[in-house]
Design an enzyme around this catalytic site. Structure first.
Site, mmCIF file in Angstrom:
data_model
loop_
_atom_site.group_PDB
_atom_site.id
_atom_site.type_symbol
_atom_site.label_atom_id
_atom_site.label_comp_id
_atom_site.label_asym_id
_atom_site.label_seq_id
_atom_site.Cartn_x
_atom_site.Cartn_y
_atom_site.Cartn_z
ATOM 1 N N GLY A 111 0.809 -1.218 0.000
ATOM 2 C CA GLY A 111 0.000 0.000 0.000
ATOM 3 C C GLY A 111 0.837 1.259 0.000
ATOM 4 O O GLY A 111 0.464 2.262 0.600
ATOM 5 N N CYS A 112 1.957 1.232 -0.666
ATOM 6 C CA CYS A 112 2.930 2.322 -0.673
ATOM 7 C C CYS A 112 2.881 3.032 -2.027
ATOM 8 O O CYS A 112 2.526 2.429 -3.035
ATOM 9 C CB CYS A 112 4.321 1.704 -0.436
ATOM 10 S SG CYS A 112 5.708 2.818 -0.552
#
Length: 158
Positions: free
Chosen positions: A34-35
């Site tokens: 989720g970066c």
């Protein structure tokens, strides 16, 4: 001490000796699903596809230490990465890369190649390039794209 002296935890919980990778060029990366850098998985897979038959391996270590950007268990992370990005390189169990619970491999990598300001891992998608003889030759920042690393890999594979 050598990189080949370390054991790491596979997704299934078993121990893997990095000695199994002797003679290969390695790119060791701490990742997150989720970066903002997560799309680098595409470039990493392209590097792996391009060089795997020449003795190149990517060792992927999911890490949840940076703003909780790798939630989920190892299986969920792997399913996401294979489904969304089609990765086929080796993905290991989730680890810590900084602090008192940092994986010993990462303590070693950080001691071999410090970042610009400190030895701490700044963020997800920090990359370490390791030569065929196990020497940590270069550290790349999260902002360094896989495409920018290509020529360094090609040189080590010669």
């Amino acid at each position: 001490m050598s990189i080949y002296d370390f054991n790491v935890k596979a997704q299934d919980g078993s121990q893997v000796s990095l000695g199994d990778y002797k003679g290969k060029v390695l790119l060791i990366v701490n990742t997150a699903t989720g970066c903002g850098f997560t799309p680098q998985y595409t470039g990493l897979q392209e590097l792996y596809t391009k060089y795997k038959d020449q003795g190149f391996e990517i060792l992927d270590f999911p890490c949840n230490q940076f703003l909780n950007q790798a939630p989920g268990n190892d299986e969920e992370i792997h399913t996401f990465c294979t489904g969304r990005f089609g990765i086929t390189f080796k993905q290991f169990a989730k680890i810590d890369v900084n602090g008192k619970n940092a994986d010993p491999l990462y303590n070693y990598l950080k001691s071999e190649k410090k970042g610009k300001l400190s030895s701490k891992i700044k963020w997800n998608f920090t990359k370490f390039l390791v030569s065929k003889d196990g020497v940590v030759v270069k550290r790349f920042a999260p902002t360094d794209t896989p495409e920018a690393i290509d020529s360094h890999i090609a040189e080590l594979l010669k």
